[in-house]
Design a protein around this motif. Structure first.
Motif, PDB file in Angstrom:
ATOM      1  N   LYS B  84       0.856  -1.187   0.000  1.00 39.31           N
ATOM      2  CA  LYS B  84       0.000   0.000   0.000  1.00 39.31           C
ATOM      3  C   LYS B  84       0.894   1.239   0.000  1.00 39.31           C
ATOM      4  O   LYS B  84       1.944   1.240   0.644  1.00 39.31           O
ATOM      5  CB  LYS B  84      -0.889   0.006   1.239  1.00 39.31           C
ATOM      6  CG  LYS B  84      -1.963  -1.055   1.207  1.00 39.31           C
ATOM      7  CD  LYS B  84      -2.757  -1.033   2.497  1.00 39.31           C
ATOM      8  CE  LYS B  84      -3.845  -2.088   2.501  1.00 39.31           C
ATOM      9  NZ  LYS B  84      -4.428  -2.235   3.850  1.00 39.31           N
ATOM     10  N   LEU B  85       0.463   2.267  -0.706  1.00 41.16           N
ATOM     11  CA  LEU B  85       1.268   3.480  -0.809  1.00 41.16           C
ATOM     12  C   LEU B  85       1.395   4.164   0.546  1.00 41.16           C
ATOM     13  O   LEU B  85       0.410   4.335   1.258  1.00 41.16           O
ATOM     14  CB  LEU B  85       0.598   4.455  -1.783  1.00 41.16           C
ATOM     15  CG  LEU B  85       0.584   4.039  -3.246  1.00 41.16           C
ATOM     16  CD1 LEU B  85      -0.374   4.927  -4.010  1.00 41.16           C
ATOM     17  CD2 LEU B  85       1.979   4.134  -3.825  1.00 41.16           C
ATOM     18  N   ILE B  86       2.617   4.559   0.870  1.00 41.06           N
ATOM     19  CA  ILE B  86       2.817   5.331   2.096  1.00 41.06           C
ATOM     20  C   ILE B  86       2.937   6.793   1.693  1.00 41.06           C
ATOM     21  O   ILE B  86       4.026   7.345   1.547  1.00 41.06           O
ATOM     22  CB  ILE B  86       4.046   4.830   2.874  1.00 41.06           C
ATOM     23  CG1 ILE B  86       3.844   3.354   3.221  1.00 41.06           C
ATOM     24  CG2 ILE B  86       4.262   5.664   4.126  1.00 41.06           C
ATOM     25  CD1 ILE B  86       5.022   2.690   3.859  1.00 41.06           C
ATOM     26  N   LEU B  87       1.800   7.401   1.446  1.00 37.77           N
ATOM     27  CA  LEU B  87       1.739   8.795   0.993  1.00 37.77           C
ATOM     28  C   LEU B  87       0.450   9.380   1.521  1.00 37.77           C
ATOM     29  O   LEU B  87      -0.563   8.695   1.581  1.00 37.77           O
ATOM     30  CB  LEU B  87       1.652   8.861  -0.539  1.00 37.77           C
ATOM     31  CG  LEU B  87       2.878   8.649  -1.400  1.00 37.77           C
ATOM     32  CD1 LEU B  87       2.487   8.877  -2.847  1.00 37.77           C
ATOM     33  CD2 LEU B  87       4.011   9.554  -1.008  1.00 37.77           C
ATOM     34  N   TYR B  88       0.469  10.659   1.867  1.00 41.99           N
ATOM     35  CA  TYR B  88      -0.768  11.335   2.246  1.00 41.99           C
ATOM     36  C   TYR B  88      -1.280  12.077   1.023  1.00 41.99           C
ATOM     37  O   TYR B  88      -0.596  12.944   0.490  1.00 41.99           O
ATOM     38  CB  TYR B  88      -0.517  12.291   3.408  1.00 41.99           C
ATOM     39  CG  TYR B  88      -0.160  11.538   4.655  1.00 41.99           C
ATOM     40  CD1 TYR B  88      -1.146  10.933   5.412  1.00 41.99           C
ATOM     41  CD2 TYR B  88       1.170  11.375   5.028  1.00 41.99           C
ATOM     42  CE1 TYR B  88      -0.833  10.203   6.543  1.00 41.99           C
ATOM     43  CE2 TYR B  88       1.500  10.639   6.155  1.00 41.99           C
ATOM     44  CZ  TYR B  88       0.490  10.055   6.911  1.00 41.99           C
ATOM     45  OH  TYR B  88       0.812   9.316   8.017  1.00 41.99           O
ATOM     46  N   GLN B  90      -3.499  14.240   0.634  1.00 40.11           N
ATOM     47  CA  GLN B  90      -3.788  15.665   0.773  1.00 40.11           C
ATOM     48  C   GLN B  90      -2.516  16.507   0.819  1.00 40.11           C
ATOM     49  O   GLN B  90      -2.588  17.735   0.786  1.00 40.11           O
ATOM     50  CB  GLN B  90      -4.608  15.938   2.036  1.00 40.11           C
ATOM     51  CG  GLN B  90      -6.028  15.428   1.986  1.00 40.11           C
ATOM     52  CD  GLN B  90      -6.129  13.956   2.334  1.00 40.11           C
ATOM     53  OE1 GLN B  90      -5.138  13.304   2.636  1.00 40.11           O
ATOM     54  NE2 GLN B  90      -7.330  13.414   2.285  1.00 40.11           N
ATOM     55  N   LEU B  91      -1.361  15.859   0.937  1.00 42.56           N
ATOM     56  CA  LEU B  91      -0.105  16.608   0.951  1.00 42.56           C
ATOM     57  C   LEU B  91       0.519  16.580  -0.435  1.00 42.56           C
ATOM     58  O   LEU B  91       0.301  15.651  -1.203  1.00 42.56           O
ATOM     59  CB  LEU B  91       0.869  15.997   1.967  1.00 42.56           C
ATOM     60  CG  LEU B  91       0.439  15.929   3.433  1.00 42.56           C
ATOM     61  CD1 LEU B  91       1.595  15.409   4.277  1.00 42.56           C
ATOM     62  CD2 LEU B  91      -0.030  17.270   3.948  1.00 42.56           C
ATOM     63  N   GLU B  95       5.786  17.998   0.287  1.00 40.19           N
ATOM     64  CA  GLU B  95       5.389  17.952   1.705  1.00 40.19           C
ATOM     65  C   GLU B  95       5.488  16.541   2.270  1.00 40.19           C
ATOM     66  O   GLU B  95       5.936  16.336   3.389  1.00 40.19           O
ATOM     67  CB  GLU B  95       3.947  18.466   1.865  1.00 40.19           C
ATOM     68  CG  GLU B  95       3.834  19.969   1.786  1.00 40.19           C
ATOM     69  CD  GLU B  95       2.377  20.440   1.685  1.00 40.19           C
ATOM     70  OE1 GLU B  95       2.137  21.616   1.971  1.00 40.19           O
ATOM     71  OE2 GLU B  95       1.506  19.640   1.317  1.00 40.19           O
ATOM     72  N   LEU B  99       8.000  15.613   5.285  1.00 41.88           N
ATOM     73  CA  LEU B  99       7.502  14.996   6.524  1.00 41.88           C
ATOM     74  C   LEU B  99       8.329  13.765   6.885  1.00 41.88           C
ATOM     75  O   LEU B  99       8.833  13.629   8.002  1.00 41.88           O
ATOM     76  CB  LEU B  99       6.025  14.615   6.377  1.00 41.88           C
ATOM     77  CG  LEU B  99       5.455  13.796   7.532  1.00 41.88           C
ATOM     78  CD1 LEU B  99       5.303  14.652   8.778  1.00 41.88           C
ATOM     79  CD2 LEU B  99       4.124  13.163   7.167  1.00 41.88           C
ATOM     80  N   PHE B 100       8.494  12.860   5.906  1.00 42.70           N
ATOM     81  CA  PHE B 100       9.202  11.619   6.224  1.00 42.70           C
ATOM     82  C   PHE B 100      10.699  11.859   6.427  1.00 42.70           C
ATOM     83  O   PHE B 100      11.334  11.164   7.216  1.00 42.70           O
ATOM     84  CB  PHE B 100       8.915  10.553   5.167  1.00 42.70           C
ATOM     85  CG  PHE B 100       7.559   9.936   5.361  1.00 42.70           C
ATOM     86  CD1 PHE B 100       7.371   8.948   6.320  1.00 42.70           C
ATOM     87  CD2 PHE B 100       6.467  10.371   4.632  1.00 42.70           C
ATOM     88  CE1 PHE B 100       6.124   8.395   6.538  1.00 42.70           C
ATOM     89  CE2 PHE B 100       5.210   9.820   4.837  1.00 42.70           C
ATOM     90  CZ  PHE B 100       5.033   8.834   5.795  1.00 42.70           C
TER      91      PHE B 100
END
Lengths: 395, 335
Positions: B84-88, B90-91, B95, B99-100
């Motif tokens: 599964k993608l580890i991305l937000y 809305q960012l 960004e 963050l990471f």
């Protein structure tokens, strides 16, 4: 050690800010964020029955009176004297008591009054006359309100009649009403102005939106990230488990506080609520409310692995809290057993303290019990929840 | 130097064993492929190596750090591209990466340079300020890979990195993975795609039903299937039927026999004079052989050789042929 704590705080802050940005950019969630308190205010403020809310309630009238007094009473009911609500009742004229009963059963009217054939005759000959009021007990709230309204109207008319009669019987009496009603009860409230139902509701709603943010918001946010897979990204970064939960709590806390503030602003601007207490104390109480709920929120988010499970648990926990906390219904109305339950719900104390502060203007010394209980709830639940969360995230 | 050392790693969920005493080593700069059908235990193994799951038994070391004793050190040295993608969404791309980067304790300057570098290399620089929710799956995966690389990990873990991507993006990502291994980044790749495993991996572990059944280079694995007394042939039989297949499977010279296409058998043979024995057996059953071809074995054959089953993705709904009747397959496949 100091370095690690500093890092953990910075990480918490970053994660919290991330959650807030994600939230702020989600238009749908933002709209619900604003609309929910408005809905709650309108719903609880207007929909819950109270005296002033009765409008155009259909009332059947059966006038069998052969004299003229019956007609006088009906016109007094139809157009109540000033001070009474003019559109309280909507009259339907009917021929007989049986017809009235049928109409109530068909739910065409909510109740009826029957004026008997000998009504005028009895009064004129100095006997006590009777007016029958038929109520519909299938709807206890309306039936109660209606009979209260009718009683008030009727006793007003009756008093007026008595006053007139006293004047004719005992000429020269200075104040005939003093003979009829030797004394009256004057009610004086301790709050200046004219408080309304919203002042009772607003503190409850504020405490509730915070509870929802701290519990639904927190558990929802953790389980959403778990389902999306982003939680794995955070968990596989070299950060403390504590930072994750602190960051999330921070974001949801801010959200809850903003929503509570929005509720208060709406209550003041739209519903005429006046804050009698200290604003600083109010903010402190709101933060305490967040604190008292966060632990439960963390616990549920740790236990429930899916968003749906989290929501189900949430609803089971939240509904009793909402109804037993005194946010909407006075605790004094509840049976003793439920009153006991309401004592172990943190929301009860939060609502009580907020109500004291907003409506009564009580200072902190008057709500120490509530403050301590809320602190205790927060500490105890967090002490249980945080280790559980830590363990669950690395199974 | 071994970047990953896994010893008897085991994970049980209740009575179900997801990973059963798995051991392997990966050298620095190597691409190690983990090949197996869905549910074989690939992702569970990876999650244990990324410290997301605690092993029931055994342990492992990543970049020299024990996953149980120094999980934080392991996390610093590992980059994870999960299924599964580890991305937000809305960012924006930048960004997300920032963050990471910050969660990995990178200095701000390094984060900026890292974003510049990886977005350029993945041809995503013009999208840096767009919310990732607006991206296509392929674009998201590029940002996702950049995120995993930003803190320059020693080990990059890729769990089915090209699942659901178009062929073009898949090719681009394959090339990128090969480039990374040139730069001494150790890569652990799970896939159920034979070609992906074969074209990328220096070494492949075949995992089936929670166990590693073979570990070797792709070349050596294939050699096991066809050397000396073992070989793979395709036989086309005009009147192939269930009895014929059944008696073939019972033969000593047949390691496995599977109907890969209608009327077409793929047989792994072993022993002396296996080919003539098989042809004889088919003829004895009245079979009309149309063609015989020797086959250069691929990883599918390797899987078949070691597990006796065809490796098919459960999620595509294809079932191993032996589980369905021949009759139904014939009637449904009209050519």
């Amino acid at each position: 050690m100091f370095q690690r704590i500093k890092k953990a705080i910075i990480h918490s802050y970053r994660l919290g800010v991330k959650d807030l940005i994600v939230f702020a950019r989600d238009r749908l969630r933002l709209i619900t964020f604003v609309i929910m308190p408005i809905f709650l205010m309108i719903m609880t403020g207007y929909v819950f029955p109270n005296q002033n809310a009765l409008k155009n309630a259909p009332l059947g009238v059966v006038n069998l009176d052969q004299g003229t007094l019956g007609a006088q009473i009906i016109s007094a009911v139809d157009r109540p004297a000033s001070g009474q609500n003019a559109t309280l009742l909507k009259l339907t004229y009917l021929g007989s008591e049986t017809e009235a009963e049928k109409e109530i059963k068909d739910q065409m009217i909510n109740g009826a009054i029957v004026i008997p054939a000998d009504f005028s005759a009895k009064i004129e000959t100095g006997q006590q006359a009777t007016v029958t009021s038929i109520t519909d007990q299938s709807n206890p709230q309306i039936s109660l309100l209606m009979s209260e309204a009718l009683n008030r109207l009727m006793s007003a008319i009756s008093t007026q009649m008595a006053t007139e009669k006293v004047q004719t019987l005992v000429p020269g009496v200075a104040d005939p009403s003093a003979v009829v009603d030797p004394f009256v009860v004057q009610t004086v409230g301790i709050i200046p102005g004219n408080p309304n139902y919203f002042e009772f509701m607003a503190p409850g709603i504020m405490a509730m939106v915070i509870m929802m943010a701290a519990m639904i918001g927190l558990a929802g946010s953790v389980s959403r990230e778990r389902e999306l897979g982003t939680l794995d990204g955070i968990l596989s970064a070299p950060i403390s488990r504590l930072s994750i939960i602190v960051g999330k709590s921070f974001a949801q806390g801010v959200r809850g506080l903003l929503q509570a503030a929005l509720t208060l602003i709406l209550a003041i601007l739209l519903f005429g609520v006046v804050v009698h207490g200290n604003f600083g104390l109010l903010i402190l109480l709101l933060i305490l409310t967040v604190f008292s709920f966060i632990g439960i929120g963390i616990m549920i988010s740790a236990i429930a692995s899916e968003q749906e499970t989290a929501m189900t648990i949430m609803m089971t926990v939240m509904f009793p809290m909402m109804f037993l906390s005194g946010a909407f219904f006075p605790i004094q109305q509840m049976p003793t057993a439920l009153q006991w339950i309401s004592k172990i719900i943190p929301l009860t104390y939060s609502v009580e303290a907020l109500r004291k502060c907003i409506v009564l203007g009580t200072g902190i010394s008057g709500m120490l019990t509530e403050v301590w209980v809320m602190l205790a709830f927060g500490v105890v639940f967090m002490a249980i929840a945080i280790p559980v969360f830590g363990r669950v995230t690395t199974r | 130097m071994n970047m990953i050392e896994v010893e008897n790693l085991t994970k049980r969920f209740g009575s179900f064993t997801a990973v059963d005493h798995v051991s392997f080593q990966v050298k620095k700069g190597e691409i190690f492929g983990f090949l197996g059908p869905n549910g074989a235990g690939k992702t569970t193994t990876i999650r244990m190596l990324c410290t997301l799951l605690r092993p029931t038994e055994g342990t492992a070391a990543v970049a020299g750090f024990d996953i149980l004793k120094q999980p934080d050190k392991v996390r610093e040295h590992i980059g994870l591209v999960a299924e599964k993608l580890i991305l937000y969404e809305q960012l924006t791309a930048a960004e997300n990466l920032t963050l990471f980067g910050r969660l990995n304790n990178l200095p701000e300057k390094e984060i900026k340079q890292g974003i510049e570098k990886w977005l350029n290399r993945l041809h995503m620089e013009q999208w840096r300020n767009n919310q990732t929710g607006t991206f296509s799956t392929g674009m998201k995966q590029r940002i996702n890979i950049a995120r995993a690389l930003l803190h320059h990990p020693d080990v990059l873990v890729l769990d089915e990195p090209t699942l659901g991507l178009d062929p073009q993006t898949t090719r681009a990502i394959h090339e990128f993975i090969l480039e990374l291994s040139q730069e001494e980044i150790t890569i652990l790749l799970t896939t159920h795609d034979m070609n992906e495993a074969e074209s990328l991996s220096n070494e492949i572990a075949i995992i089936d039903q929670a166990k590693i059944v073979a570990v070797d280079t792709p070349k050596n694995l294939k050699r096991v299937v066809s050397n000396g007394d073992t070989a793979v042939i395709d036989i086309e039989v005009a009147n192939l039927n269930e009895t014929m297949l059944f008696s073939l499977k019972k033969m000593e010279n047949v390691a496995s026999a599977v109907e890969t296409e209608p009327y077409n058998l793929r047989i792994h043979m072993k022993g002396d004079n296996a080919a003539s024995a098989i042809v004889g057996a088919i003829a004895a059953e009245g079979g009309q052989i149309r063609a015989i071809n020797t086959v250069e074995p691929n990883l599918e054959d390797v899987f078949l050789h070691f597990t006796g089953r065809e490796m098919r993705d459960k999620s595509t709904g294809k079932v191993a042929p032996s589980q369905r009747s021949l009759w139904r397959r014939r009637s449904s496949r009209v050519r």
